[in-house]
Design an enzyme around this catalytic site. Structure first.
Site, short mmCIF file in Angstrom:
data_model
loop_
_atom_site.label_atom_id
_atom_site.label_comp_id
_atom_site.label_asym_id
_atom_site.label_seq_id
_atom_site.Cartn_x
_atom_site.Cartn_y
_atom_site.Cartn_z
N TYR A 51 56.43 28.83 93.80
CA TYR A 51 57.10 27.62 93.34
C TYR A 51 56.46 27.06 92.07
CZ TYR A 51 59.88 26.92 97.62
OH TYR A 51 60.77 27.04 98.63
N ARG A 77 36.74 0.60 113.86
CA ARG A 77 38.02 1.11 114.33
C ARG A 77 38.31 0.41 115.66
NH1 ARG A 77 38.32 7.59 114.84
NH2 ARG A 77 37.35 7.07 116.83
N LYS A 136 40.57 16.45 122.51
CA LYS A 136 41.74 15.81 121.91
C LYS A 136 42.37 16.76 120.88
CE LYS A 136 38.88 13.42 118.53
NZ LYS A 136 37.93 12.32 118.40
N MET A 162 56.01 26.79 102.59
CA MET A 162 56.06 26.37 103.98
C MET A 162 55.70 27.52 104.91
SD MET A 162 59.15 24.53 106.08
CE MET A 162 59.18 23.01 105.16
C1 PLP Z 1 36.63 12.71 118.41
C2 PLP Z 1 35.63 11.92 119.05
C3 PLP Z 1 34.38 12.46 119.36
C4 PLP Z 1 33.94 13.82 118.93
O1 PLP Z 1 33.38 13.77 117.67
P1 PLP Z 1 32.78 15.06 116.93
O2 PLP Z 1 32.34 14.56 115.64
O3 PLP Z 1 33.90 16.02 116.81
O4 PLP Z 1 31.70 15.57 117.80
C5 PLP Z 1 33.50 11.67 120.09
N1 PLP Z 1 33.82 10.43 120.45
C6 PLP Z 1 35.01 9.87 120.17
C7 PLP Z 1 35.29 8.48 120.60
C8 PLP Z 1 35.94 10.58 119.45
O5 PLP Z 1 37.12 10.04 119.16
#
Ligand code: PLP
Length: 632
Positions: free
Chosen positions: A255, A130, A37, A303
């Site tokens: 800045y 979650r 992801k 930036m």
């Molecule tokens: C991002 C994610 C992972 C990976 O977790 P890490 O801590 O990066 O190994 C595993 N499972 C789900 C559902 C995630 O969203």
């Protein structure tokens, strides 16, 4: 890299090594899902996915439909699970592209079930708080989902909230999950709960799949982890000095004047800022490595720029390489940089490299790079993956640079699929034969003006192809310079173009159309010479009824070609299916050099005594800008 302002190096050998190390903690029956992801935490999802598959990953985890689609469109075939809840309007894309959604609500499951057959993973919230079904409600929901005839439960999973630091709560989550599983009458194929930290801290027996993220990228989620497993960071972020400056004591830098020079100092401007993912909170805190020395960020991160103190670095120059993040020095590891401002490794990694190109390394060698511009692009129609692959190789071949090739590829796909109203012209059964003969007679008749016949081959050409007729006329064109000829490439009422040697006067005897036919109707032709070009209009009253239909073209010409040229090129300038180009002469040692952009880069070359021909299969697509050079 030489030309880059900033770039990331992604070490795939380190990645492979990390997977190997993590596998040592797997339960024997466990497989792994590579989490890619957020563009594989900034490392580039496609390349990481490919490597992970090589290392044995059986599936990939993405955050949303878009990420999954992009991987599909890049040719990834294995299982892709969308980890976050999907939206109703994404269902069609999920089904069309064979993605596995996770189910976190009954409502979504019901909607999905109405749209078609689909594999799913059910997400249970055992304490993460979650997405997912609350653990106390999980069983009743699983039962209901089982009754939805179109859905196949391929997996059930949960997610740890604190695997890296809280063994007690992790165990509680694991127990809750196990209890639910124990009450199921049928086990789905995949049971999973561990993220990469969980793999190390809480190996469990009942799960047969683990999900590897952060640790596979070589970043420790916790200090203690270092004693348990040896990982190597995959990403290094680099840049170079763009300006050297000198500040006098009490001058301010950046800045809001947050840094005041305590002494006279030398500092360097780097072309990297928070828009490149270099966190703003590293203002006056971050460190970089220049010539093996640790240098401090001075002033606020802007930036697009940062300033670093290089007073103690001898012989700094514009262009000097700077390491911003990586493992070459303890000070700039992801873990320690984030520690400086209370940041999160996951966040820093995934935001790096928004502008920086990625270079992929294996065994110390750069093997690939990913596009400069990370534009997001999603073709509406991915059904023709094959065409996509052809275009990609084609362009890559033409441009010799994968990165530019990918960009052009995207543009082409956009044009082909996103703008459906565009009419694409293409040719089939393309045949072009060219024949050289000694010209015994000068076209000037008696007198053999200026020894013309001795210096030129009499050249006969025949071009035939099948194409949709667009008008009841078309042109054959001939020009003496490439730039003149080029304008005929852009006109779609021109079906044949020929480059005449520059030394030849433009007169009709030097370029004549001997026959033009459409479906065996011999057309009339009318020649016009103007502006260094010959235009021959070909027409016939009977063509009107054929407009819009596929017809067979055949165009034959006679012209003269200079002996001294030693080469003759034939170009393909439209999408063409099935190509045969031949060159016939009494000459010895004729070679054909095809520059082809098509599925196969190398068309067949057939040589006989007097003839050499280049051909592809009848249904193979060849892309514009392909061609062949005959060298004699
Ligand atoms: C991002 C994610 C992972 C990976 O977790 P890490 O801590 O990066 O190994 C595993 N499972 C789900 C559902 C995630 O969203």
């Amino acid at each position: 890299m030489k030309n880059d302002r900033s770039w990331t190096e992604i070490d795939l050998t380190n990645f492979k090594n990390n997977i190997k190390e993590l596998k040592k903690f797997f339960h024997p029956q466990a497989e792994f899902m590579q989490i890619v992801k957020a563009d594989a935490y900034g490392h580039g999802a496609f390349q990481i996915a490919k490597k992970a598959i090589e290392c044995g990953a059986i599936s990939l985890g993405v955050a949303n439909v878009q990420e999954g689609l992009l991987l599909r469109y890049q040719g990834i075939k294995i299982t892709i699970v969308i980890l976050s809840p999907s939206l109703e309007n994404e269902i069609e894309q999920i089904l069309e592209n064979d993605l596995i959604p996770t189910i976190s609500t009954l409502d979504f499951a019901v909607k999905l079930n109405k749209k078609g057959k689909c594999k799913i993973h059910i997400n249970i919230d055992t304490g993460m708080g979650r997405s997912g079904f609350y653990y106390e409600k999980a069983l009743e929901n699983i039962k209901k989902i089982k009754n939805l005839e179109n859905l196949e439960i391929d997996g059930i999973f949960s997610h740890y909230s604190s695997a890296e630091e809280d063994p007690e709560f992790t165990k509680l989550q694991s127990d809750r999950f196990e209890e639910i599983l124990s009450k199921l009458d049928v086990m789905p194929k995949y049971i999973h709960i561990s993220n990469s930290s969980g793999v190390i801290t809480f190996p469990n027996k009942y799960a047969n799949l683990v999900r590897l993220g952060l640790l596979s990228y070589g970043i420790y989620s916790n200090k203690d982890m270092k004693n348990k497993v040896i990982l190597k960071p995959v990403m290094t972020f680099k840049s170079r000095i763009t300006q050297i400056k000198y500040a006098k004591k009490n001058d301010s830098i950046g800045y809001n004047r947050t840094f005041i020079a305590p002494e006279n100092m030398k500092y360097a401007i780097l072309p990297v800022g928070y828009a490149d993912g270099y966190d703003f909170l590293l203002s006056n805190k971050g460190k970089v490595i220049i010539k093996n020395l640790v240098c401090n960020i001075v002033g606020k991160v802007s930036m697009d720029m940062i300033a670093v103190d290089v007073t103690k670095v001898a012989e700094t120059k514009v262009g000097n390489e700077v390491i911003l993040l990586g493992d070459s020095n303890e000070n700039i590891t992801v873990e320690n940089l984030t520690l400086l401002y209370g940041g999160l490794s996951y966040e820093l990694l995934s935001q790096i490299g928004r502008r920086a190109k990625r270079y992929y390394k294996e065994n110390g060698k750069i093997i690939d790079s990913s596009p400069l511009l990370r534009r997001e692009f999603m073709p509406k129609d991915l059904s023709d993956n094959k065409l996509g692959n052809i275009i990609e190789t084609a362009i890559e071949q033409r441009l010799q640079s994968k990165e530019i090739a990918n960009l052009v590829h995207e543009d082409i796909l956009k044009r082909l699929f996103a703008e459906k109203d565009k009419d694409i012209h293409y040719r089939r059964n393309f045949k072009h034969s060219i024949k050289f003969e000694e010209s015994t007679k000068s076209p000037f008749g008696r007198g053999n003006e200026r020894g013309f016949a001795d210096n030129f081959y009499l050249t006969s050409t025949t071009l035939s192809f099948t194409k949709k007729l667009q008008n009841d006329y078309f042109y054959v064109a001939c020009a003496k310079t490439e730039s003149d000829l080029e304008k005929y490439f852009l006109r779609n009422d021109v079906e044949y173009r020929w480059l005449l040697d520059n030394s030849i006067n433009l007169k009709e005897m030097f370029f004549t159309v001997t026959s033009v036919k459409v479906n065996n109707i011999e057309l009339y032709n009318e020649m016009k010479i103007a502006d260094g070009c010959i235009e021959i209009k070909c027409y016939h009253p009977n063509l009107k009824s054929l407009v819009g239909k596929e017809v067979d073209f055949s165009i034959s010409t006679k012209t003269y070609y200079p002996k001294s040229s030693h080469q003759l090129s034939v170009y393909i300038i439209e999408m063409t299916q099935g190509v045969n180009i031949s060159f016939e002469s009494e000459l010895k040692n004729v070679e054909a050099v095809p520059i082809f952009s098509g599925k196969s880069k190398f068309p067949k070359i057939l040589k006989s005594k007097n003839k050499i021909s280049i051909s592809t299969d009848k249904d193979e697509w060849v892309f514009p800008t392909s061609g062949v050079v005959f060298v004699y």
